[in-house]
Design a protein around this motif. Structure first.
Motif, PDB file in Angstrom:
ATOM      1  N   THR A  89       0.817  -1.210   0.000  1.00 44.90           N
ATOM      2  CA  THR A  89       0.000   0.000   0.000  1.00 44.90           C
ATOM      3  C   THR A  89       0.856   1.268   0.000  1.00 44.90           C
ATOM      4  O   THR A  89       0.438   2.286  -0.521  1.00 44.90           O
ATOM      5  CB  THR A  89      -0.956   0.019   1.206  1.00 44.90           C
ATOM      6  OG1 THR A  89      -0.200  -0.161   2.406  1.00 44.90           O
ATOM      7  CG2 THR A  89      -1.995  -1.074   1.074  1.00 44.90           C
ATOM      8  N   GLY A  90       2.023   1.193   0.542  1.00 43.89           N
ATOM      9  CA  GLY A  90       2.895   2.355   0.563  1.00 43.89           C
ATOM     10  C   GLY A  90       3.399   2.749  -0.806  1.00 43.89           C
ATOM     11  O   GLY A  90       3.712   3.915  -1.037  1.00 43.89           O
ATOM     12  N   ILE A  91       3.467   1.809  -1.739  1.00 44.78           N
ATOM     13  CA  ILE A  91       4.010   2.114  -3.062  1.00 44.78           C
ATOM     14  C   ILE A  91       3.122   3.107  -3.809  1.00 44.78           C
ATOM     15  O   ILE A  91       3.615   3.983  -4.504  1.00 44.78           O
ATOM     16  CB  ILE A  91       4.253   0.831  -3.886  1.00 44.78           C
ATOM     17  CG1 ILE A  91       5.165   1.143  -5.071  1.00 44.78           C
ATOM     18  CG2 ILE A  91       2.970   0.208  -4.370  1.00 44.78           C
ATOM     19  CD1 ILE A  91       5.678  -0.096  -5.784  1.00 44.78           C
ATOM     20  N   VAL A  92       1.826   2.975  -3.646  1.00 49.47           N
ATOM     21  CA  VAL A  92       0.909   3.906  -4.308  1.00 49.47           C
ATOM     22  C   VAL A  92       1.127   5.308  -3.765  1.00 49.47           C
ATOM     23  O   VAL A  92       1.241   6.270  -4.533  1.00 49.47           O
ATOM     24  CB  VAL A  92      -0.559   3.460  -4.123  1.00 49.47           C
ATOM     25  CG1 VAL A  92      -1.520   4.481  -4.699  1.00 49.47           C
ATOM     26  CG2 VAL A  92      -0.783   2.094  -4.753  1.00 49.47           C
ATOM     27  N   GLU A  93       1.199   5.417  -2.471  1.00 51.05           N
ATOM     28  CA  GLU A  93       1.423   6.728  -1.863  1.00 51.05           C
ATOM     29  C   GLU A  93       2.813   7.264  -2.213  1.00 51.05           C
ATOM     30  O   GLU A  93       2.985   8.457  -2.455  1.00 51.05           O
ATOM     31  CB  GLU A  93       1.237   6.669  -0.352  1.00 51.05           C
ATOM     32  CG  GLU A  93       1.306   8.021   0.334  1.00 51.05           C
ATOM     33  CD  GLU A  93       0.351   9.072  -0.241  1.00 51.05           C
ATOM     34  OE1 GLU A  93       0.737  10.265  -0.277  1.00 51.05           O
ATOM     35  OE2 GLU A  93      -0.764   8.721  -0.669  1.00 51.05           O
ATOM     36  N   ASP A  94       3.812   6.390  -2.271  1.00 57.08           N
ATOM     37  CA  ASP A  94       5.163   6.820  -2.655  1.00 57.08           C
ATOM     38  C   ASP A  94       5.185   7.365  -4.078  1.00 57.08           C
ATOM     39  O   ASP A  94       5.836   8.374  -4.353  1.00 57.08           O
ATOM     40  CB  ASP A  94       6.157   5.659  -2.534  1.00 57.08           C
ATOM     41  CG  ASP A  94       6.452   5.294  -1.093  1.00 57.08           C
ATOM     42  OD1 ASP A  94       6.123   6.088  -0.189  1.00 57.08           O
ATOM     43  OD2 ASP A  94       7.012   4.192  -0.875  1.00 57.08           O
ATOM     44  N   VAL A  95       4.470   6.721  -4.978  1.00 57.88           N
ATOM     45  CA  VAL A  95       4.403   7.216  -6.364  1.00 57.88           C
ATOM     46  C   VAL A  95       3.698   8.574  -6.393  1.00 57.88           C
ATOM     47  O   VAL A  95       4.137   9.491  -7.076  1.00 57.88           O
ATOM     48  CB  VAL A  95       3.689   6.196  -7.290  1.00 57.88           C
ATOM     49  CG1 VAL A  95       3.354   6.821  -8.635  1.00 57.88           C
ATOM     50  CG2 VAL A  95       4.565   4.971  -7.478  1.00 57.88           C
ATOM     51  N   ASN A  96       2.629   8.718  -5.617  1.00 59.68           N
ATOM     52  CA  ASN A  96       1.937  10.010  -5.558  1.00 59.68           C
ATOM     53  C   ASN A  96       2.839  11.095  -4.980  1.00 59.68           C
ATOM     54  O   ASN A  96       2.860  12.214  -5.474  1.00 59.68           O
ATOM     55  CB  ASN A  96       0.651   9.896  -4.742  1.00 59.68           C
ATOM     56  CG  ASN A  96      -0.460   9.225  -5.516  1.00 59.68           C
ATOM     57  OD1 ASN A  96      -0.510   9.300  -6.729  1.00 59.68           O
ATOM     58  ND2 ASN A  96      -1.349   8.562  -4.814  1.00 59.68           N
ATOM     59  N   LYS A  97       3.577  10.754  -3.931  1.00 65.56           N
ATOM     60  CA  LYS A  97       4.514  11.728  -3.347  1.00 65.56           C
ATOM     61  C   LYS A  97       5.578  12.110  -4.367  1.00 65.56           C
ATOM     62  O   LYS A  97       5.928  13.286  -4.504  1.00 65.56           O
ATOM     63  CB  LYS A  97       5.182  11.147  -2.101  1.00 65.56           C
ATOM     64  CG  LYS A  97       4.307  11.125  -0.886  1.00 65.56           C
ATOM     65  CD  LYS A  97       5.065  10.523   0.294  1.00 65.56           C
ATOM     66  CE  LYS A  97       4.157  10.332   1.483  1.00 65.56           C
ATOM     67  NZ  LYS A  97       4.848   9.675   2.608  1.00 65.56           N
ATOM     68  N   GLY A  98       6.102  11.104  -5.065  1.00 65.38           N
ATOM     69  CA  GLY A  98       7.110  11.367  -6.092  1.00 65.38           C
ATOM     70  C   GLY A  98       6.565  12.258  -7.184  1.00 65.38           C
ATOM     71  O   GLY A  98       7.234  13.184  -7.646  1.00 65.38           O
ATOM     72  N   ARG A  99       5.321  12.008  -7.598  1.00 70.41           N
ATOM     73  CA  ARG A  99       4.686  12.823  -8.629  1.00 70.41           C
ATOM     74  C   ARG A  99       4.534  14.266  -8.152  1.00 70.41           C
ATOM     75  O   ARG A  99       4.820  15.215  -8.887  1.00 70.41           O
ATOM     76  CB  ARG A  99       3.324  12.218  -8.988  1.00 70.41           C
ATOM     77  CG  ARG A  99       2.645  12.859 -10.160  1.00 70.41           C
ATOM     78  CD  ARG A  99       1.441  12.054 -10.607  1.00 70.41           C
ATOM     79  NE  ARG A  99       0.471  11.840  -9.551  1.00 70.41           N
ATOM     80  CZ  ARG A  99      -0.639  12.550  -9.401  1.00 70.41           C
ATOM     81  NH1 ARG A  99      -0.911  13.524 -10.234  1.00 70.41           N
ATOM     82  NH2 ARG A  99      -1.477  12.282  -8.426  1.00 70.41           N
TER      83      ARG A  99
END
Length: 144
Positions: A89-99
């Motif tokens: 679940t953290g990967i989705v949020e990490d991608v959003n943070k990166g974006r």
């Protein structure tokens, strides 16, 4: 093929979102097809031959099974990616943070300007070059 950081971040976000949405839509289709199949087989059991022919149940059964197979096969192919997206679940949020970070960096870079340190007589040239690059983003000023 070159890709910008902004495009890469956006594509990652869209891919992850699409994997989840497609898998879940296919799961709903599987559930629907299974329930519809029960209705259709009960129709075969309880209806007379005239009614079966009128409803064209054979065609409906074939369509049902084909739709179910498409959804099932696609989910089977998507399963590793769906697991990656849902179990981490953290990967989705990490991608959003990166974006969001990439977008912030782009905004910061767009507002950046050079302030001369010693040669104040050149500052107006730097300011003009900056204004020109804002008006024409493809205009590149060497050394500025």
């Amino acid at each position: 093929m070159e890709i910008t950081a902004k495009e890469a971040a956006q594509q990652l976000h869209e891919i992850m979102k699409s994997v989840r949405e497609t898998y879940e839509r296919n799961s709903e289709e599987l559930t629907y097809c299974d329930a519809e199949y029960i209705d259709l087989t009960h129709a075969l059991e309880f209806l007379g031959q005239e009614q079966i022919e009128f409803l064209d149940l054979t065609k409906q059964l074939q369509d049902n099974r084909r739709r179910r197979r498409r959804a099932k096969d696609e989910n089977e192919r998507l399963q590793p990616l769906y697991d990656l997206v849902t179990q981490n679940t953290g990967i989705v949020e990490d991608v959003n943070k990166g974006r969001r970070k990439v977008q912030d960096i782009i905004k910061t870079q767009a507002a950046r300007s050079y302030k001369s340190r010693v040669r104040n007589d050149m500052q107006f040239l730097f300011d003009e070059a900056r204004a020109a690059s804002r008006n024409n983003p493809t205009h590149q000023v060497q050394g500025v």
